[in-house]
Structure formats: C-alpha cells, structure tokens
Design a protein around this motif. Structure first.
Motif, PDB file in Angstrom:
ATOM      1  N   ASN A 503       0.841  -1.196   0.000  1.00 12.80           N
ATOM      2  CA  ASN A 503       0.000   0.000   0.000  1.00 12.80           C
ATOM      3  C   ASN A 503       0.875   1.244   0.000  1.00 12.80           C
ATOM      4  N   ASP A 504       0.369   2.310  -0.604  1.00 10.91           N
ATOM      5  CA  ASP A 504       1.067   3.583  -0.707  1.00 10.91           C
ATOM      6  C   ASP A 504       0.064   4.672  -0.371  1.00 10.91           C
ATOM      7  N   LYS A 505       0.359   5.525   0.585  1.00 10.37           N
ATOM      8  CA  LYS A 505      -0.569   6.547   1.049  1.00 10.37           C
ATOM      9  C   LYS A 505      -0.748   7.677   0.033  1.00 10.37           C
ATOM     10  N   ASP A 506       0.182   7.766  -0.906  1.00 10.45           N
ATOM     11  CA  ASP A 506       0.056   8.822  -1.910  1.00 10.45           C
ATOM     12  C   ASP A 506      -1.119   8.506  -2.842  1.00 10.45           C
ATOM     13  N   GLY A 507      -1.466   9.521  -3.653  1.00 12.95           N
ATOM     14  CA  GLY A 507      -2.549   9.328  -4.597  1.00 12.95           C
ATOM     15  C   GLY A 507      -2.069   9.415  -6.022  1.00 12.95           C
ATOM     16  N   GLY A 508      -2.942   9.088  -6.928  1.00 14.26           N
ATOM     17  CA  GLY A 508      -2.603   9.134  -8.340  1.00 14.26           C
ATOM     18  C   GLY A 508      -1.502   8.162  -8.672  1.00 14.26           C
ATOM     19  N   LYS A 509      -0.631   8.619  -9.596  1.00 15.24           N
ATOM     20  CA  LYS A 509       0.486   7.752  -9.972  1.00 15.24           C
ATOM     21  C   LYS A 509       1.441   7.521  -8.811  1.00 15.24           C
ATOM     22  N   ASN A 510       1.490   8.482  -7.888  1.00 10.53           N
ATOM     23  CA  ASN A 510       2.387   8.298  -6.740  1.00 10.53           C
ATOM     24  C   ASN A 510       1.950   7.140  -5.865  1.00 10.53           C
ATOM     25  N   PRO A 540      11.857 -26.296  -8.851  1.00 11.35           N
ATOM     26  CA  PRO A 540      12.083 -27.426  -7.937  1.00 11.35           C
ATOM     27  C   PRO A 540      12.834 -26.980  -6.682  1.00 11.35           C
ATOM     28  N   LEU A 541      12.447 -27.568  -5.561  1.00 10.31           N
ATOM     29  CA  LEU A 541      13.100 -27.284  -4.281  1.00 10.31           C
ATOM     30  C   LEU A 541      13.868 -28.529  -3.830  1.00 10.31           C
ATOM     31  N   ASP A 542      15.013 -28.303  -3.231  1.00 11.30           N
ATOM     32  CA  ASP A 542      15.833 -29.423  -2.727  1.00 11.30           C
ATOM     33  C   ASP A 542      16.434 -28.981  -1.397  1.00 11.30           C
ATOM     34  N   ARG A 543      15.883 -29.525  -0.317  1.00 13.50           N
ATOM     35  CA  ARG A 543      16.359 -29.119   1.004  1.00 13.50           C
ATOM     36  C   ARG A 543      17.825 -29.450   1.204  1.00 13.50           C
ATOM     37  N   GLU A 544      18.289 -30.566   0.585  1.00 11.99           N
ATOM     38  CA  GLU A 544      19.683 -30.964   0.773  1.00 11.99           C
ATOM     39  C   GLU A 544      20.644 -29.957   0.145  1.00 11.99           C
ATOM     40  N   SER A 545      20.181 -29.209  -0.852  1.00 14.77           N
ATOM     41  CA  SER A 545      21.020 -28.182  -1.485  1.00 14.77           C
ATOM     42  C   SER A 545      20.827 -26.832  -0.806  1.00 14.77           C
ATOM     43  N   VAL A 546      19.564 -26.402  -0.617  1.00 13.51           N
ATOM     44  CA  VAL A 546      19.264 -25.119   0.030  1.00 13.51           C
ATOM     45  C   VAL A 546      18.148 -25.369   1.022  1.00 13.51           C
ATOM     46  N   SER A 547      18.439 -25.190   2.302  1.00 18.52           N
ATOM     47  CA  SER A 547      17.453 -25.497   3.340  1.00 18.52           C
ATOM     48  C   SER A 547      16.535 -24.321   3.639  1.00 18.52           C
ATOM     49  N   GLU A 548      16.895 -23.108   3.225  1.00 25.04           N
ATOM     50  CA  GLU A 548      16.029 -21.951   3.421  1.00 25.04           C
ATOM     51  C   GLU A 548      16.366 -20.881   2.403  1.00 25.04           C
ATOM     52  N   TYR A 549      15.359 -20.074   2.077  1.00 28.74           N
ATOM     53  CA  TYR A 549      15.531 -18.978   1.126  1.00 28.74           C
ATOM     54  C   TYR A 549      15.168 -17.681   1.817  1.00 28.74           C
ATOM     55  N   ILE A 550      16.035 -16.703   1.708  1.00 29.68           N
ATOM     56  CA  ILE A 550      15.751 -15.358   2.217  1.00 29.68           C
ATOM     57  C   ILE A 550      15.346 -14.524   1.007  1.00 29.68           C
ATOM     58  N   ILE A 551      14.054 -14.225   0.922  1.00 32.15           N
ATOM     59  CA  ILE A 551      13.479 -13.589  -0.267  1.00 32.15           C
ATOM     60  C   ILE A 551      13.257 -12.105   0.021  1.00 32.15           C
ATOM     61  N   SER A 552      13.811 -11.294  -0.843  1.00 27.39           N
ATOM     62  CA  SER A 552      13.633  -9.840  -0.732  1.00 27.39           C
ATOM     63  C   SER A 552      12.558  -9.409  -1.731  1.00 27.39           C
ATOM     64  N   ILE A 553      11.511  -8.730  -1.205  1.00 31.54           N
ATOM     65  CA  ILE A 553      10.393  -8.238  -2.032  1.00 31.54           C
ATOM     66  C   ILE A 553      10.490  -6.717  -2.052  1.00 31.54           C
ATOM     67  N   THR A 554      10.591  -6.171  -3.251  1.00 38.22           N
ATOM     68  CA  THR A 554      10.732  -4.720  -3.405  1.00 38.22           C
ATOM     69  C   THR A 554       9.464  -4.159  -4.056  1.00 38.22           C
ATOM     70  N   ALA A 555       8.925  -3.123  -3.437  1.00 39.86           N
ATOM     71  CA  ALA A 555       7.754  -2.428  -3.984  1.00 39.86           C
ATOM     72  C   ALA A 555       8.164  -1.010  -4.358  1.00 39.86           C
ATOM     73  N   THR A 556       7.860  -0.581  -5.610  1.00 40.68           N
ATOM     74  CA  THR A 556       8.263   0.734  -6.118  1.00 40.68           C
ATOM     75  C   THR A 556       7.029   1.447  -6.673  1.00 40.68           C
ATOM     76  N   ASP A 557       6.859   2.719  -6.262  1.00 39.21           N
ATOM     77  CA  ASP A 557       5.725   3.468  -6.812  1.00 39.21           C
ATOM     78  C   ASP A 557       6.129   4.132  -8.126  1.00 39.21           C
ATOM     79  N   GLU A 558       5.139   4.767  -8.779  1.00 41.88           N
ATOM     80  CA  GLU A 558       5.387   5.376 -10.069  1.00 41.88           C
ATOM     81  C   GLU A 558       5.523   6.887  -9.964  1.00 41.88           C
ATOM     82  N   GLY A 559       5.816   7.373  -8.762  1.00 44.66           N
ATOM     83  CA  GLY A 559       5.998   8.802  -8.576  1.00 44.66           C
ATOM     84  C   GLY A 559       7.305   9.268  -9.165  1.00 44.66           C
ATOM     85  N   THR A 560       7.472  10.607  -9.129  1.00 45.96           N
ATOM     86  CA  THR A 560       8.698  11.226  -9.638  1.00 45.96           C
ATOM     87  C   THR A 560       9.308  12.060  -8.528  1.00 45.96           C
ATOM     88  N   PRO A 561      10.471  11.718  -7.995  1.00 45.06           N
ATOM     89  CA  PRO A 561      11.189  10.465  -8.316  1.00 45.06           C
ATOM     90  C   PRO A 561      10.492   9.281  -7.674  1.00 45.06           C
TER      91      PRO A 561
END
Length: 929
Positions: A503-510, A540-561
């Motif tokens: 969610n983004d508190k700005d309005g319009g494209k922002n 495919p997931l393989d616990r023996e190779s990677v037991s956990e994933y640290i996932i970064s989620i980035t949210a970007t608005d369309e404001g300027t800048p």
C-alpha cells in the motif's frame, strides 16, 4: 808408577817400549830399569823437558834406572812423547843398546767447557708456533771422550723457570719455543744456560741468553667509554659533551698507534683531546619523538699491518621536553548511541596521543562547547578526565533527541601545558522498542476475528486484509506479513507460500505500485487484485542443497522520483524422504584370519543419508547371497544400528576360503528407502597344521632303518623323506633338516627334496649304526615341525643289503585316493602352466610399442624345486608346486584387490632357501589344486 825393565845386552838394541802416563803425574817414577850382573854400567836418556832418569846402584853388579816425571803433562798440547834410552856396559870396548820409549798421555778432565759467546742474543716473534727454533748454543771442551761430552740445560733463577716457556735440547743445545710468547706480557727473557761435561768430577760453563720478543699486531685497540650524562635533552645545544672516549692498544710501535671515528650517520661527532683521548659531542638537532635513543658505534683502528680494529657501542638516550600538543586519532568523532541505553553506559572512549613522554604526554580530557545550547551537557554526559571514556548520565529517547554535538579538549601536563580539541557528534539510533499495532477492524485486544469465504472460492480469492502500524522509524517500522508454515521440498510448482499486500498513502500515480522479487529464487509473485500478490513456488526445491531462502520483495511506486521499500521473508524448506542411504564403497573386501575368536568385529559398515531426522536414520540388515549350502546368517551378524559385522564362529581356511553376502541399509522415512552393498570375506590362512610324514616312514612309533654298503661313495642315496602340510601357500612349503649333530657329520639331506645322501666314504672309525633324526619344518610364522627317526646300518657288502618292505595298508582299489590326488594335481598344474604360457605369448604378440613402454618386459623365473613365477611391473603370477608334496598352489596377484602382506620364497640350487619380502602391493588369491 814404577816400571821395571830388565835389559839383556844383546837385545837392547833398537827395542821399543810403550809407556802410558797420566798428564797429571809430576815427580813420579814412570818406570825402573834393571840390568843383569856385569852388564850395564850407565844409562842415558834423550833430552826432553818432561822426564829425567834417576840411576841407582843396587850393589856391586846391579844398576837400576827410574824414569821420573819432572814437568806436568798436558794432553791437549802434546798427547804423546817419544824418548830414547841408551844403556852402556862396562866391557872393553864398551857396547851400548837403545830403547825407544813411546809415552802416550792419558786425558784427565782438566778443561771446563767453553761457550762460543758469553752472551747470546736472539729475536723471536710473539705467538711463534710451538717447536719453533729460537737459537742453537755452541760450547766446546778441549778434553776428549766422556770428558768432552756436554749436556746443555737452563739455570733456574728465583721463581722464573725458563723451561716453562722454552725447551733446550740437552745434546745439541738447540732452544725451541715451548709455551706461548706474548709481547704484551713479556718483552724479553734473560736466561742463564749451562754446559756440563761428563768428567769425574764434572766441569761446567755458563752463558747468558737474551731472547727479545718482537711485536706483531695481534691486539685490537680497546675502547673505554665514560658517560657524563645519563640522558641528553632533545633541545641540547651543539657541542654538548655526552661522553669521554679513551682508546688503548697493548701493541707497540705503529701497531699501537690508533685512529678513532664514528660509524654511520648520527648527530654526534668525536673531538680529539690529547693523543688517544676523545670527547663525544652533540653535532646536530635531536628529536626524541623521532629517535628516542641513538646506538652510537665507535670504531678504533690501529696502524699495524694488517690493521686491526675494534668496535664499541654507546646508547645515547634523548630526554623529552614538552614540545608537542596532544593529537586526536580522528579529526571528527561520530558516536552512534542506541536509544534507551542504560545510564552509565560507555558511549565512546576518546583517544588522544601525545608523542612526548611521562608528564608531558599525560593527557586530561574535558567537555566544552555544547550544541544545542539549551542542553546542560553535564546532566547528559560525563567524560573521565584520565581515560577519555564518555558515559551517559541518563537514558536517551530517539523521539525526543536525535543528535548532540560537543567538543572534547585534551591537555597535557607539561610545563607550559599544551592542548587541542576535537568535535564529537552523537547520533541517537532508533531501537525497535515498539511492537506493530493492528489497525481496525482487527485491533481490539483479545477479540476473535473471523471471515467467511464461499465453498466455491477460487485460488487467490480475497479473504481479508490485515493492516498495522509501528511507532518506530526506518526499518524498525517496515512491516511484513507472513504465514509461518514451512514449504515441503517436493511442493508442486504454483504452491502458495505467502500473501503480500502493498500500500502507498500517496494518490494518483504516486500511489500506483509495482512489486517484484530480487535475485534468483525458485519463487514468483502473482498479482491477485490491485496491490495484492501471492508468493508461489516457481521451481524445484531441494532441502539438501538449500534449506532456506531469504526472499527480498521490493515495492516501487510510479511517482517522480520513484520511491521504493523492501521487505524480507524467510522461507524454510522441510525435508521429505527422497534420498536413499549411500555406502562409501561400491564393493567391500574384508580379510579375516582363520581361527579368529567368535565375536570378532571384522568390519564396520558406514552409510550416509543426506535427509534429516528419521529420514536419515539407517538400519542395517544382512542379505544372504552365498551358495545355498553356506548359511551366512550362521557365520556373521550385523548390529542394525552401528553397522558392526561380527563373526559367529571361528573359520578354518582349509574348509572355507571365501564367502559373500550383501548388507542392506534402510532409512526410517515413509516410505522407507534402501540400498545394498556386496561384502566379500576372504579367509587368510594361518600356520595351524604341522607337517605330516608320508609312507613308508609314517607309522607312529615304528623303528625305521636303512642299510648302506661300507663301500658307499660320497653322495650315495640312503632314503627319501616325504611329507605334506594341510596348510596352503608358504605355510605348506616344507624344508628338511638333520637335527642329530652326529648324523650331520656323515650324512646330508636336501632341504627341499628330503633325499638323504652320504657326505663322504665310510672309515674304520665310523659306527656301524647311525641313528638319524630328520626334522621337517614348514615356513609359517611361527614355524611348525615334525620329526622322523631312521637308523642307517652300514653292511660289509652289497649282498648283505636286502630291500626291506614295509607293510603299508592299501586299499583294494588299483589307485588309492592319495595317488588320484597326485595325478590330478600334476595334470592340473601342467594345464595351468601351458595355458599361462599361451596367454603370455598371445599378450606379448599383440602388445604395441606403447604398451611395452607402459608395462615393461615380463619375466619368467624357474626354481630348482619345480616352481615357476611370472611377473611384470603391474602384476605378478606365481605358481608354486613340488614333487614332494601332494598338492600345489597357484598364487595370483591381480589388480582389483587391496594390498595383502605376503612372502615370496625363492629356492636356489644349494638346497637352501632365502625368504625375502618381494610380493607386490596386490591381493593374493590362492587356488589349492
């Protein structure tokens, strides 16, 4: 001394008389001359200065004359005197006769020895080697014989014994160096010498010997340094005297003249005061902070050839003056303090360095110039004036105070004191001390929230929206929403992992946002509705190779800048049983000695399962894969948990040489997974069977005898002992020996054949009956043996020799089992031998030049006992058999098996064998024929 001489008138003419007189006799009669009656009337002696003639009448018809020494004799001047004595008779006419007197003067020790010089002078270099000739004395004695033989010696004067330093040859007078000569200790030696003859009494002469020691340059100059001040101030003026230097040299002349200088570049110089006295002066600016002390090297060199030098060191310490202000390690100090830090917390330690020393470097810290001005710094912070530790006097709240600036002054304790300042910026860091607050309609504390969804709801159907705020700032206020269940590693593609709302508190494209994942992960974001996303499995997931994933989620608005924020979610992968246990080896070879005790751990199985917990817990079991007649479960057992394989019985190599089984490892997952491995158990032969004597000497307790003729030559065949050993390989290789010492004098036995033959012809001294004890030994470790007794009877002629047939129990069959085994063994060995030769020839014919370079030329070796061996660089085949035994062994050394220790026994032509460790690092497989 009286010499009586009787003259006959007719024989006095031209007679000679030799007299010996001592040169010490004076006024003595050398001889008395007697004449017969009516013969001589007078005597005359030739003129001389030493002797006279004393004539006396002894009666009417007797006249005697005595030769009297009038003057002392000197042998050294006249060693012999010749006189003529004339006798005249009283006849008419008178007749006369002469007597030649030769007088030899004997030597008396009347001359003392004489030196050629009353004073001898000689120069000897110091440090002359022992045995160096210094001088040769010369003394003479006019006497002869022992009276002129001289002995040279030193005369000790007081406590000085010249023989400690010099040695004199008593016969030649040669004086050599015996001790150490040092010019610096003694410049010259004044020695009295003596020459004594061997006369009785002896006479002696004395002379003086002056030995001057010449100097060589063997002493380096000595340097003596006297410090006048312990420390030189770093602001000392030029020419300040630091120390006095005195140089001395024990040598003389040019060897003792010295020159002195400083080595290296130092702010000092040497000034000559008088001869070898110098002063060490300051000759440049001093800075203690740059160089707190100087290692001044003083070198003194003499003018000898070659010149010698010595080096001395003086450490000049420079004392401090307060010429440096304290210096902070940083021009600006930034301190980051977490909010809510406890009172008294050490926020920072200010460090100022003063290159001066002692009191000049002792720094005191104070706080000055606080910003903002409305803050009383003394109520917020305190600085320890000695250590520079800044401590908080109260807890600071980020929401109330975000930054604070002040200066710290560092002042040294010198005279006059010097100081410097540094600016300190204190930044208050926000702490996550506020929990997120859930917003309405789910914000009521303790309330039960519920939402309804239709049964027909599709995937991605909106259920509810949770909103929350956080009173903290920055990342502490950045919220993320998670459903905490882990994802199975066999999850299908498209499985929903989490729901993401942006969610983004700005309005319009922002306020329009785009959401994406950062990095390469097997997940993806699927847009559900507007700003609602689902996090799905996308690979495919393989616990023996990677037991956990640290996932970064980035949210970007369309404001300027454009503005963006990032949230992190950790996805844990749960295990499923998708891996079977794995053994470390594809094939396991176990080597077990025969007769090993029951319960011996022969091997420990190890397997690995990459799964977790119960999915990785392996249980071991035994799968019987041996021939049907061998029950593996009755021979070995395996511990299902540890994998230890233990023996359930003691094995006999002669009954069982190898067996095989499989081990299965099964995990505890659902469903369980398993894997197998084959185990080959090779029984290793032990030397546990003694040799057995064969017929006709095998009857226990029987008396065996053989007859030989008296005329038997050396090498005459007496008997042949045959034996077998139930063991195999080298444990069954037998050797024969005569253990009776008396028997070994007349008979010998082939160590490999067992044939007993005579060593020499019989003699009359030999016994008629010779008891022999033959010892049969195998080559095992330890060696086992058997004995057989034979009486060898010597008969007069060959007619008396009767073949003695022993009753040997025989079966009714034409061929006994023993003969059948012998026949099979001979045929089998012959076939193997031919096949081996054919194979080797075929391999050799088809081998390329490269293969020859790789493997090397093969070698076939034969032995006198009938065995042969084939070997090359990478493998070896050894076939051992003997005509004296009932079986043969084929020993093959192939490549696939691990190393086994073995021994190769080569038999030479002298009926002796040598044991050498020559087997290659290959396994040994023995086939008993």
């Amino acid at each position: 001394m009286v010499l009586k001489i009787f003259f006959l008138l007719g024989i006095l003419i031209n007679a000679h008389l030799f007299l010996l007189c001592s040169d010490a006799d004076v006024k003595r009669s050398c001889c008395t001359i007697f004449t017969p009656l009516n013969s001589v009337k007078s005597y005359k002696l030739s003129p001389n200065e030493h002797f006279s003639l004393d004539v006396q009448s002894g009666g009417e018809h007797s006249l005697s004359a005595e030769l009297v020494l009038q003057k002392a004799l000197d042998r050294e001047k006249q060693p012999a005197i010749k006189l003529v004595l004339t006798a005249v008779d009283g006849g008419k006419p008178p007749k006369s006769g002469t007597l030649q007197l030769n007088i030899n003067v004997l030597d008396a020790n009347d001359n003392a020895p004489t030196f050629s010089k009353p004073l001898y002078k000689v120069r000897v270099s110091e440090n002359a080697a022992r045995g160096t000739v210094a001088i040769k004395l010369n003394a003479t004695d006019l006497d002869e014989g022992m009276n002129s033989k001289l002995v040279y010696s030193f005369i000790k004067q007081g406590n000085i014994d010249p023989s400690d330093i010099f040695d004199i040859n008593s016969e030649t007078g040669e004086i050599t160096v015996k001790g150490t000569l040092d010019y610096e200790d003694t410049l010259a030696y004044d020695i009295r010498v003596q020459a004594k003859d061997h006369g009785n009494p002896p006479r002696s002469a004395h002379a003086k010997l002056l030995i001057e020691i010449t100097d060589i340059n063997d002493n380096a100059p000595g340097i003596s340094i006297t410090s006048l001040i312990t420390k030189v101030k770093e602001d000392a003026e030029m020419g300040t005297i630091v120390a006095l230097v005195i140089v001395s040299d024990k040598d003389g002349g040019n060897n003792g003249i010295t020159n002195c200088k400083l080595a290296g570049s130092v702010p000092f110089k040497l000034q000559s005061n008088y001869k070898n006295d110098y002063s060490l002066l300051v000759d440049g600016p001093l800075d203690r902070e740059t160089t707190p002390h100087y290692n001044v090297t003083i070198v003194a060199t003499d003018e000898g050839i070659p010149p010698l030098s010595s080096t001395s060191f003086i450490v000049v310490h420079v004392s401090d003056v307060n010429d440096n202000s304290p210096v902070f390690t940083e021009p600006v100090v930034n301190v980051y303090v977490k909010e809510n830090s406890p009172t008294g917390a050490n926020l920072y330690t200010i460090k100022a360095f003063d290159p001066d020393s002692d009191e000049n470097a002792k720094v005191a810290y104070t706080l000055i110039d606080v910003y903002p001005r409305n803050i009383l710094i003394s109520s917020v912070l305190h600085i320890n004036s000695e250590t520079g530790e800044i401590v908080s006097l109260q807890s600071v709240n980020y929401e109330e105070l975000k930054t604070l600036q002040f200066k710290v002054q560092a002042t040294d304790s010198g005279v006059p004191p010097l100081s410097s300042n540094v600016t300190v910026n204190v930044f208050i860091l926000d702490e996550n001390d506020n929990s997120p607050g859930i917003l309405a309609p789910y914000s009521e504390h303790g309330s039960v929230n519920s939402e309804n969804i239709p049964y027909s709801a599709e995937a991605g159907y909106f259920v509810a929206k949770i909103r929350a705020v956080d009173a903290d700032s920055g990342y502490n206020a950045l919220l993320s929403y998670h459903i905490s269940d882990p994802v199975k590693e066999d999850a299908e593609i498209g499985t929903v992992v989490a729901l993401v709302t942006v969610n983004d508190k700005d309005g319009g494209k922002n306020g329009i946002t785009n959401c994406k994942l950062i990095g390469s992960v097997p997940f993806k974001l699927k847009l559900n509705y507007k700003n609602y996303y689902s996090l799905l499995v996308d690979g495919p997931l393989d616990r023996e190779s990677v037991s956990e994933y640290i996932i970064s989620i980035t949210a970007t608005d369309e404001g300027t800048p454009p503005l963006s924020s990032t949230s992190v979610i950790t996805v844990h992968i749960s295990d499923v049983n998708d891996n079977a246990p794995r053994f470390l080896e594809s094939l396991i070879n176990v080597y077990l000695k025969e007769n090993s005790p029951v319960g011996t751990i022969i091997h420990t199985m190890i397997s690995f399962d990459p799964d977790l917990n119960e999915n990785a817990k392996a249980i071991y079991s035994l799968i019987d894969s041996s021939p049907k007649h061998i029950q593996t479960v009755s021979m070995v057992n395996i511990n299902s948990e540890t994998g230890e394989i233990v023996s359930l019985q003691s094995f006999n190599y002669e009954e069982l040489k190898t067996f095989q089984f499989k081990i299965q490892a099964t995990d505890s997952g659902v469903p369980p997974l398993s894997s197998n491995v084959t185990v080959n158990v090779f029984i290793l032969d032990e030397n546990d069977n003694s040799p057995g004597i064969l017929a006709p000497y095998s009857e226990h307790g029987s008396v065996n005898s053989e007859n030989i003729p008296y005329s038997a030559e050396a090498g005459y065949f007496v008997a042949k002992i045959r034996a077998v050993d139930a063991d195999s390989g080298y444990n069954a290789l037998l050797s024969y020996h005569i253990s009776e010492p008396m028997g070994s004098n007349l008979f010998r036995i082939g160590t490999s054949t067992g044939e007993i033959r005579t060593k020499r012809r019989m003699s009359d001294n030999d016994l008629k009956t010779h008891p022999l004890v033959v010892l049969v030994c195998d080559n095992g470790e330890p060696s086992l043996s058997a004995t057989v007794s034979i009486d060898v009877v010597v008969v007069e002629g060959t007619a008396d020799i009767q073949t003695e047939f022993r009753h040997v129990p025989m079966k009714e069959e034409r061929f006994s089992g023993l003969n059948l085994y012998l026949l099979i063994a001979i045929v089998s060995v012959s076939v193997i031998f031919l096949l081996s030769l054919i194979s080797l020839i075929a391999v050799k014919c088809h081998r390329t030049d490269d293969s020859f370079g790789r493997y090397g030329a093969p070698m076939i070796t034969t032995h006198p006992d009938g065995s042969w061996s084939y070997s090359k660089s990478t493998q070896q085949y050894d076939v051992c058999f003997s005509s004296d035994t009932l079986k043969s062994d084929v020993v093959v050394f192939p490549a696939p098996f691990p190393p086994v220790d073995a021994e190769l026994i080569s038999i030479n032509g002298g009926d002796t064998f040598n044991r050498t460790q020559t087997l290659p690092n290959k396994d040994k497989v023995c086939f008993a024929l």
